[in-house]
Design a protein around this motif. Sequence first.
Motif, PDB file in Angstrom:
ATOM      1  N   ALA A   3      19.872 -25.181 -20.370  1.00 21.09           N
ATOM      2  CA  ALA A   3      18.940 -24.720 -21.396  1.00 21.09           C
ATOM      3  C   ALA A   3      18.462 -25.886 -22.258  1.00 21.09           C
ATOM      4  O   ALA A   3      19.214 -26.837 -22.497  1.00 21.09           O
ATOM      5  CB  ALA A   3      19.596 -23.667 -22.287  1.00 21.09           C
ATOM      6  N   SER A   4      17.215 -25.770 -22.709  1.00 23.33           N
ATOM      7  CA  SER A   4      16.623 -26.771 -23.594  1.00 23.33           C
ATOM      8  C   SER A   4      15.714 -26.099 -24.598  1.00 23.33           C
ATOM      9  O   SER A   4      15.060 -25.101 -24.288  1.00 23.33           O
ATOM     10  CB  SER A   4      15.774 -27.777 -22.802  1.00 23.33           C
ATOM     11  N   TYR A   5      15.658 -26.687 -25.787  1.00 25.80           N
ATOM     12  CA  TYR A   5      14.691 -26.278 -26.790  1.00 25.80           C
ATOM     13  C   TYR A   5      13.474 -27.171 -26.602  1.00 25.80           C
ATOM     14  O   TYR A   5      13.606 -28.387 -26.468  1.00 25.80           O
ATOM     15  CB  TYR A   5      15.240 -26.489 -28.200  1.00 25.80           C
ATOM     16  N   ALA A   6      12.290 -26.580 -26.595  1.00 28.03           N
ATOM     17  CA  ALA A   6      11.056 -27.359 -26.467  1.00 28.03           C
ATOM     18  C   ALA A   6      10.328 -27.352 -27.812  1.00 28.03           C
ATOM     19  O   ALA A   6      10.162 -26.293 -28.427  1.00 28.03           O
ATOM     20  CB  ALA A   6      10.164 -26.768 -25.384  1.00 28.03           C
ATOM     21  N   PHE A   7       9.926 -28.530 -28.242  1.00 29.08           N
ATOM     22  CA  PHE A   7       9.184 -28.696 -29.491  1.00 29.08           C
ATOM     23  C   PHE A   7       7.918 -29.489 -29.210  1.00 29.08           C
ATOM     24  O   PHE A   7       7.907 -30.375 -28.352  1.00 29.08           O
ATOM     25  CB  PHE A   7      10.005 -29.486 -30.525  1.00 29.08           C
ATOM     26  N   ARG A   8       6.873 -29.201 -29.944  1.00 30.59           N
ATOM     27  CA  ARG A   8       5.665 -30.017 -29.934  1.00 30.59           C
ATOM     28  C   ARG A   8       5.718 -30.841 -31.203  1.00 30.59           C
ATOM     29  O   ARG A   8       5.907 -30.308 -32.300  1.00 30.59           O
ATOM     30  CB  ARG A   8       4.434 -29.117 -29.917  1.00 30.59           C
ATOM     31  N   VAL A   9       5.583 -32.169 -31.066  1.00 30.16           N
ATOM     32  CA  VAL A   9       5.706 -33.080 -32.200  1.00 30.16           C
ATOM     33  C   VAL A   9       4.448 -33.936 -32.303  1.00 30.16           C
ATOM     34  O   VAL A   9       4.031 -34.547 -31.316  1.00 30.16           O
ATOM     35  CB  VAL A   9       6.951 -33.992 -32.040  1.00 30.16           C
ATOM     36  N   ARG A  10       3.860 -33.965 -33.490  1.00 29.66           N
ATOM     37  CA  ARG A  10       2.704 -34.832 -33.735  1.00 29.66           C
ATOM     38  C   ARG A  10       3.211 -36.061 -34.474  1.00 29.66           C
ATOM     39  O   ARG A  10       3.832 -35.956 -35.537  1.00 29.66           O
ATOM     40  CB  ARG A  10       1.632 -34.106 -34.541  1.00 29.66           C
ATOM     41  N   VAL A  11       2.953 -37.219 -33.884  1.00 35.24           N
ATOM     42  CA  VAL A  11       3.454 -38.488 -34.415  1.00 35.24           C
ATOM     43  C   VAL A  11       2.275 -39.423 -34.691  1.00 35.24           C
ATOM     44  O   VAL A  11       1.346 -39.518 -33.897  1.00 35.24           O
ATOM     45  CB  VAL A  11       4.407 -39.160 -33.389  1.00 35.24           C
ATOM     46  N   ARG A  12       2.343 -40.092 -35.815  1.00 36.42           N
ATOM     47  CA  ARG A  12       1.348 -41.108 -36.166  1.00 36.42           C
ATOM     48  C   ARG A  12       1.901 -42.460 -35.721  1.00 36.42           C
ATOM     49  O   ARG A  12       3.017 -42.842 -36.087  1.00 36.42           O
ATOM     50  CB  ARG A  12       1.091 -41.094 -37.679  1.00 36.42           C
ATOM     51  N   LEU A  13       1.157 -43.153 -34.932  1.00 36.46           N
ATOM     52  CA  LEU A  13       1.581 -44.470 -34.466  1.00 36.46           C
ATOM     53  C   LEU A  13       1.359 -45.501 -35.556  1.00 36.46           C
ATOM     54  O   LEU A  13       0.360 -45.449 -36.278  1.00 36.46           O
ATOM     55  CB  LEU A  13       0.803 -44.862 -33.216  1.00 36.46           C
ATOM     56  N   GLU A  14       2.289 -46.422 -35.663  1.00 40.83           N
ATOM     57  CA  GLU A  14       2.167 -47.519 -36.621  1.00 40.83           C
ATOM     58  C   GLU A  14       2.407 -48.823 -35.889  1.00 40.83           C
ATOM     59  O   GLU A  14       3.294 -48.906 -35.038  1.00 40.83           O
ATOM     60  CB  GLU A  14       3.208 -47.381 -37.742  1.00 40.83           C
ATOM     61  N   SER A  15       1.642 -49.816 -36.236  1.00 40.01           N
ATOM     62  CA  SER A  15       1.824 -51.132 -35.640  1.00 40.01           C
ATOM     63  C   SER A  15       3.022 -51.831 -36.283  1.00 40.01           C
ATOM     64  O   SER A  15       3.210 -51.763 -37.496  1.00 40.01           O
ATOM     65  CB  SER A  15       0.572 -51.984 -35.844  1.00 40.01           C
TER      66      SER A  15
END
Length: 131
Positions: A3-15
């Motif tokens: 079993a696994s929990y699935a999440f949608r994650v929005r990430v801001r990329l940083e240099s």
Amino acid sequence: MDASYAFRVRVRLESARTYVTLGSDSAETTVTLFREAPEPGTEGWLFFRDTLWHGEVADEAYARRLAAEWLGVPERTVEAVDFRELQADEAYIDALKAEIAADLEPFKAETVPEALSKYLGSSIRVTDSGE
């Protein structure tokens, strides 16, 4: 059992370099993150009860901290976390139901289906063991 929990994650990329900048239209990405669900009755198995409510993340700030930790990125870069589903084979679901049924009181529910609905909503997908 699987079993696994699935999440949608929005990430801001940083240099990581001051001399590199990212265009605003390309500095954000969305990923699907899968976190293994501990076997019912073992340490951490109540993650769904402690983190979700009706199939949604109960505490957005806490979920962002967790996602940052899981992804190994700075917390400030995680902008949003959405729970998608618990993906589990039938053996896991059966064990989960049995564990919940053994002590319904902590779930503040009268029945196992009520407890599952209260925390996971309709976000449970039964998979084949090898999926």
